[in-house]
Structure formats: C-alpha cells, structure tokens
Design an enzyme around this catalytic site. Structure first.
Site, PDB file in Angstrom:
ATOM      1  N   LYS A  69      28.794 -38.277  25.602  1.00  0.00           N
ATOM      2  CA  LYS A  69      27.869 -37.433  26.350  1.00  0.00           C
ATOM      3  C   LYS A  69      27.841 -37.931  27.790  1.00  0.00           C
ATOM      4  O   LYS A  69      27.592 -39.114  28.050  1.00  0.00           O
ATOM      5  CB  LYS A  69      26.478 -37.489  25.727  1.00  0.00           C
ATOM      6  N   GLY A 121      28.298 -30.696  10.020  1.00  0.00           N
ATOM      7  CA  GLY A 121      29.339 -29.879  10.641  1.00  0.00           C
ATOM      8  C   GLY A 121      30.702 -30.554  10.669  1.00  0.00           C
ATOM      9  O   GLY A 121      31.729 -29.932  10.370  1.00  0.00           O
ATOM     10  N   ALA A 140      24.424 -35.521   9.756  1.00  0.00           N
ATOM     11  CA  ALA A 140      23.564 -34.379   9.418  1.00  0.00           C
ATOM     12  C   ALA A 140      23.560 -33.312  10.518  1.00  0.00           C
ATOM     13  O   ALA A 140      23.580 -33.635  11.705  1.00  0.00           O
ATOM     14  CB  ALA A 140      22.139 -34.878   9.170  1.00  0.00           C
TER      15      ALA A 140
END
Length: 350
Positions: free
Chosen positions: A300, A219, A216
């Site tokens: 990340k 993209g 969600a």
C-alpha cells in the site's frame, strides 16, 4: 518520432514520469517527461528520435512498475471523411507490422471510444493488409493506435515481446460470482503478469501448500483453491463458508504478521492493509527463513513520492537478501486491479 506514450492508472502520471526519467538517465538518453494528473497517460520526449527507439528497444517493459503500456510514435489528426487514407499515408515511414491494437485511455472519455474502435478496427485491418503494412507475423512490431478522440490518435508501435500483454495493459478477467470478494482478481492478474503460462502447471500445481495472510473473507484463498492447492488462511475475521466446505482450507485465527508456518510451503500471499515497510520486512523473513518458495504481496503506497518510496523498498529488500546470501528475483507492477498500491512477486532461487 521522438515521443514515447505511456498508459497508466489515472492519478499516477507523476510516478510514470519519475520512473521513465530515471530509466532513461540510466541508459544515457536525454529527454523530458510530462503528464497531467488524472489523464491516465504520460509522455517522454527525446531530443533525438534515434534515442527514443533505443529506449523502447533496450529498456525491458516488464521492469517498469507504473506504466501499463507504451509505444513510440506521433500524434496525428484524422479527418472524419477519410481516416484510413490519412493513417496509411502516415504509416509509410513506419515498419511493417505483425499485429495491430486499437487502444484508448483508461478514463471515462477513453472508454466512450470503445464502440468507435470496434467498428473502425475491421476495415482498418483490411486496408493495412492490402497496403502491405500488416502481415501475419508475431515477431514483427505491433502497431498501437491510441485514440484520444475520433479524430486525434497517437500512431505508435512497440515490440510485442517488450510491451503489454493485453491492449492498454488491461487483462480481460471476469469476476467469478462464487468468489467472496473482488480482490480475487488481483491475485489472478498477478499470476498472469508474473508467471509465464507455460509454467503454471509446475509453479501453480494441484496439491501445493499455500498460506494466505489476512485472508478473510477469502478472495485470494479462492484463487488458490481454484488451482487445487491446500491453504492455511490466516485471519481473525470470518472466512466464506463455501471455501471452508471444500476441505482444502484451514482457517487459523491469528495475526498475519506474527504467524509462522509449521512446515515450509510453496506459496505465501498477502493483501493486508499495512505500511509497505512492515509488509516488506515480513516477506523478507518468509523468504530468508525458507518458509515459502514464492510470494505475492501488495504494498500500500503513501500519497507522496510513491515511485521513490518503491525504489527504496526494493533496494532495501535486495540488500537484505544479498547480505544473507540468498538469491531472490523481485518483480513489481501496478496491476489494473490495484488501487493505491503495487503488487510484488518474489521468487527464491536458491
């Protein structure tokens, strides 16, 4: 010419320095790296100019994670009254080139030079051809001119097959208005970076099955749909309605880290904000269990020792696959559309 100039994302200069020093040491090349925070470049200075050439010829550029572009050369000052003649004199000791790119750093100051470079490019190319320094030969080295100001330029070169695919390492991708988020450009750039264009029709083929973990609002799913794939979008959050209307998306409200596909798929992609170790463990499971053939995930990064953490992460993944007798190709890159992260592509080979 003993200086290697490396472009990068502003704020990641220390990672570039750590990485290029590590790679140079592996090749037995003596030198030192330096870079200032937020300058968007770093340098590696070799004691021996011959070793600088050896470094850029023997080290595969695509194996580097944090540099966007590199070239070997020197800094010169260009007088405003006669920039081209000064450049031509400097290039007398350089090889003949097959192409030329005028580049600038990815900073506000660098971007301000784009108009200057566009105006300067055509007359420079004309003079390079007249002087015999530029030929129409894609196999010859590429002249890379990195402008710091209208007067200061790094005159460098690199092999076109061992340097960035785009000037400054920045792909010119246009954000599609119908896409639900700008993150869509991350996956598009990843495909350009990791999948050779001649293999797109076979490895990104219509009717393939894909899973988007943490999808969600969609993209990355949008890119998969654009390639006419069928997508299981895994997220507890809402998906863009237009994507659901395509009939190619099954929205499953579940945790991306616990979801298991009913049948193996061609692709798994993931851009969930999570600790890199947990994301790595998850993608290891997908490849080990044969749930997917290829995967693209974002890691990340922590704020300190980011290069060292990435190396440990990659080594741990390779150790896992070796222990399970699985052949997996792993390639990582900090893409232009990445932020405090890197993108990793994994392909199972057996």
């Amino acid at each position: 010419m003993n200086t290697l100039l490396l472009h990068c994302r502003a704020g990641f200069e220390s990672e570039v320095c750590a990485e290029i020093t590590d790679k140079a040491n592996t090749l037995g090349i003596i030198g030192y790296a330096r870079g200032k925070t937020n300058n968007a470049y770093a340098e590696f200075i070799c004691q021996d100019p011959a070793q600088a050439t050896q470094l850029i010829n023997k080290l595969p550029f695509n194996d580097l994670i944090f540099p966007r572009q590199w070239s070997i050369g020197q800094y010169i000052e260009l007088p405003e009254s006669d920039r081209i003649s000064t450049l031509l004199n400097t290039l007398e000791n350089y090889p003949t080139f097959g192409s030329v790119w005028l580049e600038m750093l990815d900073t506000n100051e660098g971007k301000a030079l784009s108009n200057f470079c566009r105006k300067f490019e055509k007359p420079l190319i004309n003079h390079l051809k007249k002087s015999g320094k530029l030929e129409d030969d894609p196999n010859k080295p590429r002249l890379l001119l990195t402008f710091f100001t209208g007067q200061k330029v790094f005159v460098g070169y690199a092999l076109p097959n061992n340097s960035a695919k785009w000037p400054m390492g920045i792909p010119r991708l246009k954000f599609p208005r119908e896409a639900p988020s700008r993150s869509t450009l991350k996956l598009e750039e990843a495909w350009h970076q990791f999948i050779p264009s001649k293999e797109w029709d076979s490895r990104l083929a219509p009717a393939m099955k894909a899973v988007d973990l943490g999808a969600a609002p969609g993209g990355w799913t949008w890119q998969l749909i654009k390639r006419h794939m069928y997508v299981a979008a895994i997220d507890n959050g809402p998906m863009q309605q237009q994507l659901m209307e395509t009939g190619q998306v099954e929205h499953i409200r579940a945790d991306g880290f616990t979801y298991q596909p009913r049948k193996p798929v061609n692709w798994m992609v993931c851009d969930i904000v999570e600790k890199p170790a947990r994301t790595a463990a998850m993608v290891q499971t997908w490849l080990t269990e044969g749930w997917c053939k290829e995967a693209i995930v974002n890691f990340k990064l922590p704020m300190k020792q980011r290069y060292q953490e990435v190396v440990k992460l990659i080594e741990k993944m390779y150790d896992h696959f070796i222990n399970h007798q699985i052949k997996v190709k792993i390639t990582c890159k900090q893409l232009y559309h990445d932020r405090e992260e890197i993108t990793c592509h994994l392909q199972r080979l057996n």
